[in-house]
Enzyme design. Structure first.
Site, PDB file in Angstrom:
ATOM      1  CD  GLN A 105      52.561  49.431  70.900  1.00 26.55           C
ATOM      2  OE1 GLN A 105      51.848  50.297  71.421  1.00 26.55           O
ATOM      3  NE2 GLN A 105      53.330  49.676  69.858  1.00 26.55           N
ATOM      4  N   GLY A 131      71.267  41.363  54.575  1.00 27.36           N
ATOM      5  CA  GLY A 131      72.710  41.289  54.352  1.00 27.36           C
ATOM      6  C   GLY A 131      73.425  42.573  54.684  1.00 27.36           C
ATOM      7  N   GLY A 132      73.904  43.260  53.644  1.00 31.40           N
ATOM      8  CA  GLY A 132      74.739  44.436  53.839  1.00 31.40           C
ATOM      9  C   GLY A 132      76.194  44.044  54.008  1.00 31.40           C
ATOM     10  CD1 TRP A 133      81.595  46.136  55.373  1.00 28.20           C
ATOM     11  CD2 TRP A 133      81.517  45.634  53.195  1.00 28.20           C
ATOM     12  NE1 TRP A 133      82.887  45.918  54.960  1.00 28.20           N
ATOM     13  CE2 TRP A 133      82.865  45.612  53.619  1.00 28.20           C
ATOM     14  CE3 TRP A 133      81.226  45.350  51.857  1.00 28.20           C
ATOM     15  CZ2 TRP A 133      83.923  45.322  52.765  1.00 28.20           C
ATOM     16  CZ3 TRP A 133      82.272  45.060  51.002  1.00 28.20           C
ATOM     17  CH2 TRP A 133      83.607  45.039  51.446  1.00 28.20           C
ATOM     18  CB  THR A 134      78.641  44.073  58.998  1.00 24.52           C
ATOM     19  OG1 THR A 134      77.363  44.680  59.204  1.00 24.52           O
ATOM     20  CG2 THR A 134      79.704  45.157  58.911  1.00 24.52           C
ATOM     21  CD  GLU A 185      77.259  45.306  50.381  1.00 21.83           C
ATOM     22  OE1 GLU A 185      78.408  45.720  50.641  1.00 21.83           O
ATOM     23  OE2 GLU A 185      76.244  45.951  50.662  1.00 21.83           O
ATOM     24  CE1 TYR A 261      76.604  52.936  48.264  1.00 23.74           C
ATOM     25  CE2 TYR A 261      75.028  54.264  47.043  1.00 23.74           C
ATOM     26  CZ  TYR A 261      75.308  53.160  47.830  1.00 23.74           C
ATOM     27  OH  TYR A 261      74.307  52.282  48.145  1.00 23.74           O
ATOM     28  CG  ASP A 262      81.361  53.404  49.557  1.00 20.43           C
ATOM     29  OD1 ASP A 262      81.433  54.604  49.899  1.00 20.43           O
ATOM     30  OD2 ASP A 262      80.797  52.537  50.239  1.00 20.43           O
ATOM     31  CD1 TRP A 404      74.874  54.509  52.589  1.00 26.54           C
ATOM     32  CD2 TRP A 404      73.359  52.876  52.683  1.00 26.54           C
ATOM     33  NE1 TRP A 404      75.055  53.858  53.784  1.00 26.54           N
ATOM     34  CE2 TRP A 404      74.138  52.850  53.866  1.00 26.54           C
ATOM     35  CE3 TRP A 404      72.328  51.935  52.530  1.00 26.54           C
ATOM     36  CZ2 TRP A 404      73.925  51.906  54.884  1.00 26.54           C
ATOM     37  CZ3 TRP A 404      72.121  51.011  53.541  1.00 26.54           C
ATOM     38  CH2 TRP A 404      72.913  51.000  54.688  1.00 26.54           C
TER      39      TRP A 404
END
Length: 424
Positions: A105, A131-134, A185, A261-262, A404
């Site tokens: 498929q 993106g994101g942290w890593t 970030e 958060y964090d 998150w």
């Protein structure tokens, strides 16, 4: 006849307003409920897209952000996990539709499951998060020049909006995503070790959003569809001031989600809250972090309330070897608490199953809670605190709440149910 240069911004602004108008009307009520679904949720956690249906989450969301697409060194979009994104086959029991994927498929993986989810919930907006942290290492490269910005945006729209995925028929993933969520970030501030950071990131972030709006407008004019452009923004006022032209950024975004958060974690020498609405009395740290500190800073810089979406966590931060004083709050410790997937980080649903080992402590005035057993301390966002956070966002006239991440909730979706209740 040539169009004068001053006419182009006016045309862009007019078309942009028209493209955003349907979204503004659609989300005036109820408040936005934005949830991040991570591509790795289907591995160790075995939390599949179909579980969003089973636990009632999908029906309560207005937006789902699929995390993450990465950028290569030239700043172009790439899949960070092709197997999870569009190759993994799902059985009938695992799939949203109840039908098994078939060999050959055009599209499989999480993207096909998201496509099925949208068919089941046609009002749900699904965006690809970049993106994101890593995955933010090369955002600065992408935003650096007019040419790099144009190439970056084209690559991301080709891949995720037009649906041209490597090795698949052209347009195989078309229609899965309704927009782009930028999770850089951070512009002009250090994030993950090794990220490319430049002082000019602040201006270039605005220019990158402008390029996104330009190319998304071109798509709107061809397809007649409106597309979201959102961003995840930091809580720390210093990072905001260093990296963002706030009024310009919010003018270009459909809305922005603010880190909620964090604020503290096992990297700190003392136990503390990670997601308090207000700064708790006696907090020994400086500068003080809380959702109110973050949101007030954005509002003071010109962010419109209706476009500010407050982040909330479906997970906890924890320490062990904690000194048994003040119910464990603001105490020295031996390091991160043991956990299932990452030391010092635990999903709400996992901790709930261990609740008989702990005493729950609350600070209703500051708006946070924690667990303590005499040596181990966990921050604690349960339904009581989720409803409190939702109510806070509603009472302040904010644009909603962001989660998150969705895999941290229980099998009956008790956190998102409480959050929606508070927002109503």
């Amino acid at each position: 006849m040539a169009i004068k240069k001053w006419v182009i911004p006016a045309l862009l602004a007019t078309a942009l307003a028209a493209s955003l108008a349907p979204q503004a009307q659609a989300h005036a009520t109820p408040k936005r409920v934005v949830g991040y679904y991570t591509q790795w949720s289907g591995y160790d956690r075995n939390f599949l897209v179909s579980d969003l249906v089973k636990n009632g989450t999908a029906a309560k969301l207005t937006h789902l952000n699929y995390a993450f697409s990465f950028l290569d060194e030239q700043g172009k979009c790439v899949s960070s996990d092709p197997w999870a994104d569009y190759q993994r086959p799902f059985t009938a029991e695992q799939s949203v539709s109840g039908k098994a994927d078939e060999p050959g498929q055009p599209l499989a993986g999480n993207l096909n499951q998201l496509k099925q989810l949208k068919a089941k919930y046609p009002k749900l907006r699904v965006n690809i998060s970049l993106g994101g942290w890593t995955g933010s290492k090369y955002f600065s490269n992408a935003a650096l020049t007019p040419a790099s910005r144009a190439a970056h945006v084209k690559s991301c729209l080709d891949m995720w909006i037009r649906g041209d995925l490597p090795g698949l028929p052209p347009g195989a993933a078309k229609g899965v995503f309704d927009g782009i969520d930028l999770d850089w970030e951070w512009p002009a501030s250090e994030g993950n070790a090794g990220n490319v950071v430049r002082p000019e990131d602040k201006r270039n972030f605005t220019q990158l959003l402008t390029e996104y709006r330009k190319q998304l407008l071109g798509l709107t004019l061809r397809t007649g569809r409106s597309y979201d452009l959102t961003a995840f923004l930091p809580a720390a006022p210093a990072q905001v001031d260093r990296g963002f032209e706030v009024p310009k950024v919010f003018a270009l975004l459909t809305f922005a989600t603010i880190q909620g958060y964090d604020y503290h974690g096992s990297w700190d020498a003392l136990t503390n809250q990670q997601s308090s609405i207000r700064t708790p009395a006696g907090d020994p740290t400086s500068p003080a972090y809380s959702s109110q500190v973050a949101i007030d800073h954005y509002l003071s810089k010109g962010a419109p309330r209706a476009k500010v979406v407050m982040g909330v966590p479906f997970y906890s931060r924890g320490w062990t070897g904690v000194r048994n004083e003040n119910n464990g709050l603001f105490q020295p410790n031996a390091g991160p608490a043991p956990a299932t997937y990452e030391a010092g980080y635990e999903d709400y649903r996992v901790l709930k199953g261990q609740l008989d080992k702990f005493t729950v402590h609350r600070d209703p005035k500051a708006g946070h809670a924690w667990l303590f057993d005499g040596t181990t301390f966990w921050t604690w966002d349960d339904p009581v605190e989720m409803k409190r956070k939702g109510r806070y966002a509603a009472e302040r006239g904010l644009g909603g709440a962001m989660i998150w991440s969705l895999d941290g909730d229980t099998a009956d979706g008790e956190l998102i149910t409480a959050l929606r209740s508070g927002l109503s």
